[in-house]
Write a protein that holds these residues in place. Sequence first.
Motif, PDB file in Angstrom:
ATOM      1  N   UNK A   1       0.834  -1.207   0.000  1.00  0.00           N
ATOM      2  CA  UNK A   1       0.000   0.000   0.000  1.00  0.00           C
ATOM      3  C   UNK A   1       0.864   1.250   0.000  1.00  0.00           C
ATOM      4  N   UNK A   2       0.389   2.342  -0.617  1.00  0.00           N
ATOM      5  CA  UNK A   2       1.189   3.560  -0.653  1.00  0.00           C
ATOM      6  C   UNK A   2       1.431   4.110   0.744  1.00  0.00           C
ATOM      7  N   UNK A   3       2.649   4.541   0.987  1.00  0.00           N
ATOM      8  CA  UNK A   3       2.978   5.131   2.273  1.00  0.00           C
ATOM      9  C   UNK A   3       2.525   6.583   2.310  1.00  0.00           C
ATOM     10  N   UNK A   4       2.459   7.117   3.522  1.00  0.00           N
ATOM     11  CA  UNK A   4       2.014   8.495   3.720  1.00  0.00           C
ATOM     12  C   UNK A   4       2.989   9.455   3.047  1.00  0.00           C
ATOM     13  N   UNK A   5       2.574  10.055   1.951  1.00  0.00           N
ATOM     14  CA  UNK A   5       3.479  10.915   1.196  1.00  0.00           C
ATOM     15  C   UNK A   5       3.784  12.208   1.939  1.00  0.00           C
TER      16      UNK A   5
ATOM     17  N   UNK B   1       9.608  11.388   2.037  1.00  0.00           N
ATOM     18  CA  UNK B   1       9.988  11.696   0.656  1.00  0.00           C
ATOM     19  C   UNK B   1      10.437  10.392   0.007  1.00  0.00           C
ATOM     20  N   UNK B   2       9.685   9.933  -0.996  1.00  0.00           N
ATOM     21  CA  UNK B   2      10.014   8.697  -1.700  1.00  0.00           C
ATOM     22  C   UNK B   2      10.380   9.048  -3.136  1.00  0.00           C
ATOM     23  N   UNK B   3      11.586   8.682  -3.533  1.00  0.00           N
ATOM     24  CA  UNK B   3      12.076   9.077  -4.855  1.00  0.00           C
ATOM     25  C   UNK B   3      12.585   7.858  -5.624  1.00  0.00           C
TER      26      UNK B   3
ATOM     27  N   UNK C   1      12.803  10.967   5.679  1.00  0.00           N
ATOM     28  CA  UNK C   1      11.720  11.747   6.263  1.00  0.00           C
ATOM     29  C   UNK C   1      11.564  13.021   5.453  1.00  0.00           C
ATOM     30  N   UNK C   2      10.385  13.581   5.474  1.00  0.00           N
ATOM     31  CA  UNK C   2      10.117  14.753   4.646  1.00  0.00           C
ATOM     32  C   UNK C   2      11.137  15.854   4.950  1.00  0.00           C
ATOM     33  N   UNK C   3      11.743  16.375   3.886  1.00  0.00           N
ATOM     34  CA  UNK C   3      12.732  17.437   4.031  1.00  0.00           C
ATOM     35  C   UNK C   3      14.144  16.940   4.318  1.00  0.00           C
ATOM     36  N   UNK C   4      14.287  15.641   4.552  1.00  0.00           N
ATOM     37  CA  UNK C   4      15.602  15.116   4.908  1.00  0.00           C
ATOM     38  C   UNK C   4      16.629  15.231   3.801  1.00  0.00           C
ATOM     39  N   UNK C   5      16.165  15.278   2.550  1.00  0.00           N
ATOM     40  CA  UNK C   5      17.104  15.296   1.424  1.00  0.00           C
ATOM     41  C   UNK C   5      17.920  16.584   1.355  1.00  0.00           C
ATOM     42  N   UNK C   6      17.528  17.632   2.106  1.00  0.00           N
ATOM     43  CA  UNK C   6      18.311  18.876   2.068  1.00  0.00           C
ATOM     44  C   UNK C   6      19.502  18.814   3.018  1.00  0.00           C
ATOM     45  N   UNK C   7      19.545  17.824   3.896  1.00  0.00           N
ATOM     46  CA  UNK C   7      20.718  17.618   4.748  1.00  0.00           C
ATOM     47  C   UNK C   7      21.915  17.302   3.855  1.00  0.00           C
ATOM     48  N   UNK C   8      23.039  18.041   3.955  1.00  0.00           N
ATOM     49  CA  UNK C   8      24.174  17.803   3.054  1.00  0.00           C
ATOM     50  C   UNK C   8      24.678  16.361   3.062  1.00  0.00           C
ATOM     51  N   UNK C   9      24.665  15.714   4.238  1.00  0.00           N
ATOM     52  CA  UNK C   9      25.140  14.334   4.303  1.00  0.00           C
ATOM     53  C   UNK C   9      24.200  13.397   3.558  1.00  0.00           C
TER      54      UNK C   9
END
Length: 302
Positions: free
Chosen positions: A154-158, A162-164, A276-284
């Motif tokens: 089932x689709x996770x809570x978007x 963040x699912x890419x 987690x939402x917004x986590x992709x902006x963390x440089x690491x």
Amino acid sequence: MIDLRRLHVLRAVDHYGTVTAAAQALHFTPSAASQQIRQLSRELGVALLEPQGRRVRLTSAAQRLLAHADDIQARWELAEQDLRADGDQPAGLVRMAGFPGALSALLAPAAAALTSRYPRLVPRLREAEAAHSFDLLFDGEVDLAVVEATPDEPPRDRARFDQRPLVDDPFDLVVAPGHRLAGRERVDLAEAADEPWIVPSTPCTCRTHVLAACGAAGFTPDAAHDALNWDATTALVAHGLGVALVPRLARVPANHAVVRIPCVDEPRRKILTVTRRGGHVNPAIAAVLDELAGLAPALLTV
């Protein structure tokens, strides 16, 4: 003022589906978790749980509150990243999870390359299947996961994750070197309809994909042997005991003499990265995502 700890209990009930499961994940008793939600309900003056048969469900007010709670959680994570930032240079601990094939083919080489390039970056890896990976992300125990999407998942809570897409991983027909199809450049799966197959009987993503691909080719595979991991599967194929569908990212041991043959219809599985939402902006985390994006396509050559 809302107690954010109580808000987290409500978020956990939404994520895990029941008060009991949420309490277990949070190391509470079910009665303690229920008490936290009742107290939150009194603070806000609205009902947050309502009966549904012998169980309870979140009210519409609770669902609206959760939208704000997820926004608060995402903003808090961004605040933590900002306070810990040291310029844009990736640094610090980054925790990653993935299913076994992703761990060996993707996350391990990515972690090694990043450690060499960024000495202050500290990767931590753990093996976890998709459902557990989402729980680990929700609980804050990992920062990034590589998961396999399946048709019956089932689709996770978007709003929460963040699912890419990372890569579409094709399945190859794997046969023994002396097999009648071994010399083919490509094969229609229907040509293997009468072969003995190695198919796991345990419900898993592999079984789902194999049955779906064979069904699309017009047949149900004759499951002559049951193997769950790719090492065991390719060992059975190497001994001439059957054929199998194996994803291209799955590494075949060097001592297993098998031949991979691309399929005409190219059945594929989708591999995703999740934060987690917004986590992709963390440089690491961004550095890991970039490394994975560059690494994955090169692994798909036969």
